[in-house]
Design an enzyme around this catalytic site. Structure first.
Site, PDB file in Angstrom:
ATOM      1  N   GLY A   3       0.378  40.467 -40.533  1.00 47.09           N
ATOM      2  CA  GLY A   3      -0.874  39.825 -40.941  1.00 47.09           C
ATOM      3  C   GLY A   3      -1.719  39.359 -39.768  1.00 47.09           C
ATOM      4  N   ALA A   4      -1.127  38.617 -38.833  1.00 48.83           N
ATOM      5  CA  ALA A   4      -1.904  38.091 -37.699  1.00 48.83           C
ATOM      6  C   ALA A   4      -2.425  39.229 -36.840  1.00 48.83           C
ATOM      7  CB  ALA A   4      -1.036  37.143 -36.879  1.00 48.83           C
ATOM      8  N   SER A  38      -1.555  21.403 -38.072  1.00 48.65           N
ATOM      9  CA  SER A  38      -2.998  21.327 -38.335  1.00 48.65           C
ATOM     10  C   SER A  38      -3.484  19.914 -38.693  1.00 48.65           C
ATOM     11  CB  SER A  38      -3.387  22.329 -39.424  1.00 48.65           C
ATOM     12  OG  SER A  38      -3.191  23.630 -38.939  1.00 48.65           O
ATOM     13  N   LYS A  87      -2.386  34.041 -47.399  1.00 48.81           N
ATOM     14  CA  LYS A  87      -3.612  34.507 -46.736  1.00 48.81           C
ATOM     15  C   LYS A  87      -4.224  35.753 -47.396  1.00 48.81           C
ATOM     16  CE  LYS A  87      -2.956  32.712 -42.075  1.00 48.81           C
ATOM     17  NZ  LYS A  87      -2.937  33.035 -40.647  1.00 48.81           N
ATOM     18  N   ASP A  95      -8.920  33.429 -37.547  1.00 46.54           N
ATOM     19  CA  ASP A  95      -7.807  33.739 -36.633  1.00 46.54           C
ATOM     20  C   ASP A  95      -8.242  34.660 -35.485  1.00 46.54           C
ATOM     21  OD1 ASP A  95      -5.758  32.238 -37.793  1.00 46.54           O
ATOM     22  OD2 ASP A  95      -5.187  33.840 -39.179  1.00 46.54           O
ATOM     23  N   THR A 109      -2.421  29.249 -45.376  1.00 43.64           N
ATOM     24  CA  THR A 109      -1.455  29.873 -44.473  1.00 43.64           C
ATOM     25  C   THR A 109      -0.382  30.605 -45.262  1.00 43.64           C
ATOM     26  OG1 THR A 109      -0.137  29.526 -42.478  1.00 43.64           O
ATOM     27  CG2 THR A 109      -0.081  27.740 -44.110  1.00 43.64           C
ATOM     28  N   LEU A 124       1.519  35.273 -29.507  1.00 40.68           N
ATOM     29  CA  LEU A 124       0.847  34.454 -30.532  1.00 40.68           C
ATOM     30  C   LEU A 124       1.674  33.214 -30.865  1.00 40.68           C
ATOM     31  CD1 LEU A 124      -0.673  36.930 -33.157  1.00 40.68           C
ATOM     32  CD2 LEU A 124      -1.524  36.255 -30.917  1.00 40.68           C
TER      33      LEU A 124
HETATM   34  P1  NAP Z   1       4.046  38.882 -40.371  1.00 41.42           P
HETATM   35  O1  NAP Z   1       2.872  39.230 -41.216  1.00 41.42           O
HETATM   36  O2  NAP Z   1       5.377  38.665 -41.000  1.00 41.42           O
HETATM   37  O3  NAP Z   1       4.171  40.074 -39.274  1.00 41.42           O
HETATM   38  C1  NAP Z   1       5.225  40.090 -38.347  1.00 41.42           C
HETATM   39  C2  NAP Z   1       5.260  41.439 -37.624  1.00 41.42           C
HETATM   40  O4  NAP Z   1       6.372  41.376 -36.728  1.00 41.42           O
HETATM   41  C3  NAP Z   1       5.487  42.651 -38.511  1.00 41.42           C
HETATM   42  O5  NAP Z   1       4.871  43.773 -37.954  1.00 41.42           O
HETATM   43  C4  NAP Z   1       7.005  42.799 -38.466  1.00 41.42           C
HETATM   44  O6  NAP Z   1       7.469  44.112 -38.694  1.00 41.42           O
HETATM   45  C5  NAP Z   1       7.262  42.446 -37.017  1.00 41.42           C
HETATM   46  N1  NAP Z   1       8.640  42.018 -36.816  1.00 41.42           N
HETATM   47  C6  NAP Z   1       9.301  41.030 -37.453  1.00 41.42           C
HETATM   48  N2  NAP Z   1      10.564  40.951 -36.983  1.00 41.42           N
HETATM   49  C7  NAP Z   1      10.689  41.933 -36.055  1.00 41.42           C
HETATM   50  C8  NAP Z   1      11.780  42.372 -35.256  1.00 41.42           C
HETATM   51  N3  NAP Z   1      12.972  41.792 -35.310  1.00 41.42           N
HETATM   52  N4  NAP Z   1      11.571  43.412 -34.412  1.00 41.42           N
HETATM   53  C9  NAP Z   1      10.356  44.011 -34.350  1.00 41.42           C
HETATM   54  N5  NAP Z   1       9.291  43.643 -35.105  1.00 41.42           N
HETATM   55  C10 NAP Z   1       9.472  42.616 -35.945  1.00 41.42           C
HETATM   56  O7  NAP Z   1       3.761  37.567 -39.524  1.00 41.42           O
HETATM   57  P2  NAP Z   1       2.350  37.040 -38.977  1.00 41.42           P
HETATM   58  O8  NAP Z   1       1.769  36.092 -39.943  1.00 41.42           O
HETATM   59  O9  NAP Z   1       1.573  38.207 -38.533  1.00 41.42           O
HETATM   60  O10 NAP Z   1       2.820  36.142 -37.716  1.00 41.42           O
HETATM   61  C11 NAP Z   1       3.351  36.768 -36.577  1.00 41.42           C
HETATM   62  C12 NAP Z   1       3.509  35.750 -35.457  1.00 41.42           C
HETATM   63  O11 NAP Z   1       2.226  35.249 -35.057  1.00 41.42           O
HETATM   64  C13 NAP Z   1       4.349  34.535 -35.834  1.00 41.42           C
HETATM   65  O12 NAP Z   1       5.150  34.199 -34.741  1.00 41.42           O
HETATM   66  C14 NAP Z   1       3.301  33.467 -36.070  1.00 41.42           C
HETATM   67  O13 NAP Z   1       3.796  32.168 -35.823  1.00 41.42           O
HETATM   68  C15 NAP Z   1       2.252  33.839 -35.048  1.00 41.42           C
HETATM   69  N6  NAP Z   1       0.917  33.352 -35.399  1.00 41.42           N
HETATM   70  C16 NAP Z   1       0.294  32.519 -34.526  1.00 41.42           C
HETATM   71  C17 NAP Z   1      -0.961  32.061 -34.803  1.00 41.42           C
HETATM   72  C18 NAP Z   1      -1.646  31.129 -33.827  1.00 41.42           C
HETATM   73  O14 NAP Z   1      -2.617  30.489 -34.209  1.00 41.42           O
HETATM   74  N7  NAP Z   1      -1.194  31.060 -32.603  1.00 41.42           N
HETATM   75  C19 NAP Z   1      -1.634  32.448 -35.976  1.00 41.42           C
HETATM   76  C20 NAP Z   1      -0.973  33.323 -36.847  1.00 41.42           C
HETATM   77  C21 NAP Z   1       0.318  33.777 -36.553  1.00 41.42           C
HETATM   78  P3  NAP Z   1       7.838  44.644 -40.188  1.00 41.42           P
HETATM   79  O15 NAP Z   1       6.500  44.875 -40.860  1.00 41.42           O
HETATM   80  O16 NAP Z   1       8.600  45.874 -39.922  1.00 41.42           O
HETATM   81  O17 NAP Z   1       8.623  43.553 -40.843  1.00 41.42           O
END
Ligand code: NAP
Length: 292
Positions: A135-136, A23, A72, A108, A68, A228
């Site tokens: 979260g995302a 960022s 959040k 987001d 972040t 994402l």
């Molecule tokens: P998060 O809150 O930790 O959520 C991750 C999700 O993925 C949860 O539902 C989790 O399931 C699931 N998961 C994790 N490991 C898994 C596995 N081995 N098999 C199946 N499901 C699995 O993370 P987040 O903040 O939402 O971020 C998720 C992704 O989005 C990351 O890669 C992040 O870098 C990306 N992102 C990108 C942007 C962008 O601007 N492009 C913005 C935000 C996030 P459980 O609940 O069962 O653990």
């Protein structure tokens, strides 16, 4: 590089750990290009210090910050006002200091929808499959519903998590929903979707060689597949989807557009989106520059 003076407005990002954030690259490039007397800094805030750090923003006259992982959700309780959109999502990624009043926004979801517009994906009336429900995903799911999606299917490794996300966000009041276990997702559900979005971290470090375990035979060339994840630019899922003829979208567009909206909220200036994207792309991918 801007010259820092007593009138320089400070913005930045709070997170922990925060070493790899892109960022500052994107925002400082935009400030410099538009000749704005703003600076974007990095604030590595230990979780125990979150309340103190947020409450110091007005005293330090900091114009605003991005928030972040892991703050959040926790940050909501320290703000004076939260937009209805951020309240529904249950997460804030942007704080604006309006004369001492801290207002929380979530950019987001809007960033994600804008990234789809860039590739001419029209959300209204479409069926969408979301992989993961973290979260995302909450911001993505609600924004898709608000943009007129017809149906949202959520597949998770633990089906109660999908149901919980749908219930907590009130998604089912906006759009038709369905939940599945990732491990038993039928290939017809893949085939039915106009857009499939990976919201899990499978595909980024340390899971670069992984992707959600879904039946790929359901993929077809009329679909969009989005990840994402923005580093790497081509995740395993996107590479496999390409081989099936799908149109693919990585997370760069979402990253840039959520940042662009934050930039606008702080400066009220039109963000230089293409230059922000190019600034980030210098640091993403295999043979790219190392972060300074
Ligand atoms: P998060 O809150 O930790 O959520 C991750 C999700 O993925 C949860 O539902 C989790 O399931 C699931 N998961 C994790 N490991 C898994 C596995 N081995 N098999 C199946 N499901 C699995 O993370 P987040 O903040 O939402 O971020 C998720 C992704 O989005 C990351 O890669 C992040 O870098 C990306 N992102 C990108 C942007 C962008 O601007 N492009 C913005 C935000 C996030 P459980 O609940 O069962 O653990």
């Amino acid at each position: 590089m801007i010259e820092i003076t007593s009138s320089t407005k400070i913005t930045g990002i709070m997170g922990y750990p925060i070493k790899h954030t892109l960022s500052p690259i994107m925002h400082n490039r935009a400030f410099s290009l538009l000749n704005l007397n703003y600076l974007y800094a990095v604030f590595p805030v230990a979780p125990k210090d979150l309340a103190q750090a947020v409450m110091a923003l007005p005293a330090l006259k900091i114009k605003g910050v991005n928030v972040t992982i892991p703050f959040k959700q926790d940050v909501l309780k320290y703000l004076d006002e939260i937009t209805p959109c951020a309240r529904r999502i249950g997460a804030v990624n942007t704080i604006v200091n309006e004369n001492g009043k801290l207002i929380g926004y979530n950019t987001d979801g809007e960033g994600f929808i804008n990234s789809l517009k860039e590739v001419n994906f029209e959300t209204a009336g479409k069926k969408i499959l979301l992989l993961g429900a973290g979260g995302a995903c909450r911001a993505v799911a609600l924004s898709l519903a608000w943009a007129g999606a017809k149906k949202i299917i959520v597949a998770t490794r633990n089906a109660t998590k999908a149901e919980k996300m749908i219930k907590e966000t009130g998604l089912e009041q906006e759009v038709q929903t369905e939940c599945f276990f990732l491990s038993s997702l039928p290939s017809e559900k893949i085939a039915e979707a106009d857009l499939i979005v990976n919201t899990t971290p499978l595909g980024m470090a340390p899971f670069e060689d992984k992707m959600p375990d879904i039946p790929l035979e359901g993929l077809h060339s009329a679909q969009y597949v989005c990840d994402l994840i923005y580093n790497p630019l081509k995740t395993v899922l996107l590479r496999k989807a390409r081989l099936k003829g799908c149109k693919t979208v990585n997370g760069i567009g979402m990253l840039v557009h959520q940042g662009a909206k934050s930039f606008y909220l702080w400066t009220k200036e039109k963000p230089p989106i293409e230059e922000m994207r190019q600034a980030i792309l210098k640091y993403v991918g295999n043979s790219r520059k190392k972060l300074p």
